[in-house]
Design a protein around this motif. Sequence first.
Motif, PDB file in Angstrom:
ATOM      1  N   MET A  58       0.824  -1.197   0.000  1.00  0.00           N
ATOM      2  CA  MET A  58       0.000   0.000   0.000  1.00  0.00           C
ATOM      3  C   MET A  58       0.865   1.257   0.000  1.00  0.00           C
ATOM      4  O   MET A  58       0.562   2.242  -0.687  1.00  0.00           O
ATOM      5  CB  MET A  58      -0.958  -0.015   1.196  1.00  0.00           C
ATOM      6  CG  MET A  58      -2.174   0.856   1.006  1.00  0.00           C
ATOM      7  SD  MET A  58      -3.500   0.550   2.204  1.00  0.00           S
ATOM      8  CE  MET A  58      -4.267  -0.911   1.480  1.00  0.00           C
ATOM      9  N   VAL A  84       1.160   4.423  -3.141  1.00  0.00           N
ATOM     10  CA  VAL A  84       0.941   5.877  -3.053  1.00  0.00           C
ATOM     11  C   VAL A  84       2.247   6.657  -3.191  1.00  0.00           C
ATOM     12  O   VAL A  84       2.268   7.871  -2.953  1.00  0.00           O
ATOM     13  CB  VAL A  84       0.233   6.256  -1.734  1.00  0.00           C
ATOM     14  CG1 VAL A  84      -1.086   5.522  -1.603  1.00  0.00           C
ATOM     15  CG2 VAL A  84       1.117   6.004  -0.511  1.00  0.00           C
ATOM     16  N   ILE A  97       0.376   6.195   4.917  1.00  0.00           N
ATOM     17  CA  ILE A  97      -0.501   5.068   5.219  1.00  0.00           C
ATOM     18  C   ILE A  97      -0.419   4.769   6.709  1.00  0.00           C
ATOM     19  O   ILE A  97       0.675   4.626   7.270  1.00  0.00           O
ATOM     20  CB  ILE A  97      -0.092   3.821   4.417  1.00  0.00           C
ATOM     21  CG1 ILE A  97      -0.137   4.109   2.910  1.00  0.00           C
ATOM     22  CG2 ILE A  97      -0.977   2.636   4.785  1.00  0.00           C
ATOM     23  CD1 ILE A  97      -1.515   4.466   2.385  1.00  0.00           C
ATOM     24  N   SER A 109     -10.609   7.623   5.317  1.00  0.00           N
ATOM     25  CA  SER A 109     -10.779   6.259   5.812  1.00  0.00           C
ATOM     26  C   SER A 109     -12.020   5.652   5.190  1.00  0.00           C
ATOM     27  O   SER A 109     -12.839   6.349   4.585  1.00  0.00           O
ATOM     28  CB  SER A 109     -10.912   6.254   7.343  1.00  0.00           C
ATOM     29  OG  SER A 109     -12.154   6.812   7.730  1.00  0.00           O
ATOM     30  N   VAL A 166     -10.642   1.137   2.322  1.00  0.00           N
ATOM     31  CA  VAL A 166      -9.433   1.397   1.543  1.00  0.00           C
ATOM     32  C   VAL A 166      -8.836   0.056   1.113  1.00  0.00           C
ATOM     33  O   VAL A 166      -8.615  -0.833   1.931  1.00  0.00           O
ATOM     34  CB  VAL A 166      -8.409   2.193   2.371  1.00  0.00           C
ATOM     35  CG1 VAL A 166      -7.127   2.408   1.572  1.00  0.00           C
ATOM     36  CG2 VAL A 166      -8.998   3.522   2.821  1.00  0.00           C
ATOM     37  N   THR A 167      -8.554  -0.096  -0.171  1.00  0.00           N
ATOM     38  CA  THR A 167      -7.937  -1.311  -0.690  1.00  0.00           C
ATOM     39  C   THR A 167      -6.718  -0.952  -1.521  1.00  0.00           C
ATOM     40  O   THR A 167      -6.499   0.218  -1.854  1.00  0.00           O
ATOM     41  CB  THR A 167      -8.916  -2.109  -1.571  1.00  0.00           C
ATOM     42  OG1 THR A 167      -9.151  -1.378  -2.786  1.00  0.00           O
ATOM     43  CG2 THR A 167     -10.244  -2.339  -0.854  1.00  0.00           C
ATOM     44  N   VAL A 197      -6.340   2.782  -3.206  1.00  0.00           N
ATOM     45  CA  VAL A 197      -5.570   3.695  -2.359  1.00  0.00           C
ATOM     46  C   VAL A 197      -4.861   4.787  -3.159  1.00  0.00           C
ATOM     47  O   VAL A 197      -4.734   5.930  -2.693  1.00  0.00           O
ATOM     48  CB  VAL A 197      -4.572   2.896  -1.480  1.00  0.00           C
ATOM     49  CG1 VAL A 197      -3.449   2.280  -2.325  1.00  0.00           C
ATOM     50  CG2 VAL A 197      -4.013   3.777  -0.382  1.00  0.00           C
ATOM     51  N   ARG A 198      -4.408   4.478  -4.382  1.00  0.00           N
ATOM     52  CA  ARG A 198      -3.707   5.491  -5.184  1.00  0.00           C
ATOM     53  C   ARG A 198      -4.644   6.653  -5.534  1.00  0.00           C
ATOM     54  O   ARG A 198      -4.265   7.825  -5.399  1.00  0.00           O
ATOM     55  CB  ARG A 198      -3.148   4.859  -6.465  1.00  0.00           C
ATOM     56  CG  ARG A 198      -2.441   5.857  -7.400  1.00  0.00           C
ATOM     57  CD  ARG A 198      -1.102   6.246  -6.875  1.00  0.00           C
ATOM     58  NE  ARG A 198      -0.498   7.365  -7.591  1.00  0.00           N
ATOM     59  CZ  ARG A 198       0.758   7.763  -7.435  1.00  0.00           C
ATOM     60  NH1 ARG A 198       1.549   7.124  -6.578  1.00  0.00           N
ATOM     61  NH2 ARG A 198       1.235   8.786  -8.093  1.00  0.00           N
ATOM     62  N   ILE A 205      -4.023   8.232   5.009  1.00  0.00           N
ATOM     63  CA  ILE A 205      -5.029   7.240   4.632  1.00  0.00           C
ATOM     64  C   ILE A 205      -4.945   6.112   5.648  1.00  0.00           C
ATOM     65  O   ILE A 205      -3.902   5.473   5.802  1.00  0.00           O
ATOM     66  CB  ILE A 205      -4.787   6.685   3.220  1.00  0.00           C
ATOM     67  CG1 ILE A 205      -4.792   7.828   2.196  1.00  0.00           C
ATOM     68  CG2 ILE A 205      -5.832   5.637   2.868  1.00  0.00           C
ATOM     69  CD1 ILE A 205      -4.381   7.398   0.793  1.00  0.00           C
ATOM     70  N   SER A 211      -6.220   2.455   7.193  1.00  0.00           N
ATOM     71  CA  SER A 211      -6.787   1.195   6.703  1.00  0.00           C
ATOM     72  C   SER A 211      -6.776   0.150   7.805  1.00  0.00           C
ATOM     73  O   SER A 211      -5.702  -0.301   8.238  1.00  0.00           O
ATOM     74  CB  SER A 211      -5.987   0.690   5.499  1.00  0.00           C
ATOM     75  OG  SER A 211      -6.400  -0.615   5.140  1.00  0.00           O
TER      76      SER A 211
END
Length: 286
Positions: free
Chosen positions: A117, A121, A128, A243, A246-247, A251-252, A262, A264
Amino acid sequence: MLTTAQIDPVVTAALAEDAPWGDLTGEVLLPAHATAAARLTAREAGVLAGAEVFAAAFRLADPAAQVTARAADGDRFAAGDVLAEVTGPARAVLRAERVALNLVQRMSGIATATRRMVDAVEGTSARITDTRKTTPGLRALERHAVRCGGGVNHRFSLSDAVMAKDNHLAVLAQQGLDLAEALRTARTRLGHTTVLEVEVDRLDQIDAVLAGGADVVMLDNFSLEDLAAGVRRIDGRAVVEASGTVTLDTVRAIAETGVDVISSGALTHSARHLDLGLDMTVDAGA
């Protein structure tokens, strides 16, 4: 980093759970003087977390057991890489094997999911972070694993920061209390180093939250369009956290809306255990 004070109680409890009156198989089958040597080997690629936890399982089973690390927490590895080597009394090595593997597989799975993740990003300003959706009793270990994967940690517990979520706001509304005023009053009860975060699920809640002096505004389950609008409305007056579901696939796009953080829960509650193996040979001695 994890401390012995955090590691040992968890591992001691796990060993006691797995062998409350000793390891019956080892005690009746293996000679007391037998020794064993084993390698912790990766069966798939990933990111290591829990090297000290792995070693602690053998140390606490028998101080005579020794673990030599071949990789450090946060290291990426490929399938087939040797991550650690274990030597010591065979009974102790076999008694600790399952506990050691369960914990390092769990932690490395979290670290690997987090790294994916974080990599997704890269190039944005978003960080994250995890949530409190951790396994009871394993929070310190699981959150360490998030850091090993390049993520950061949210508040560790309910005692660390004020975080007003939807249910808190519902109670305030039920009592007829003004949100901004309630937040300002809460601020007077806090030390100057304590963070005040508020979760909102609609754009029209943001102004009152900012008027109340929130340090962080969490935009929960917002569309991408509304996330971008929320970032513009907040305009640097508070940290913006996104929030909600988020996967790795989403996420990008979330990061590209301009949010700062972000969060998760899936990093800890849904990460699968990484496939690591402990293969050993036993020497019965002379």
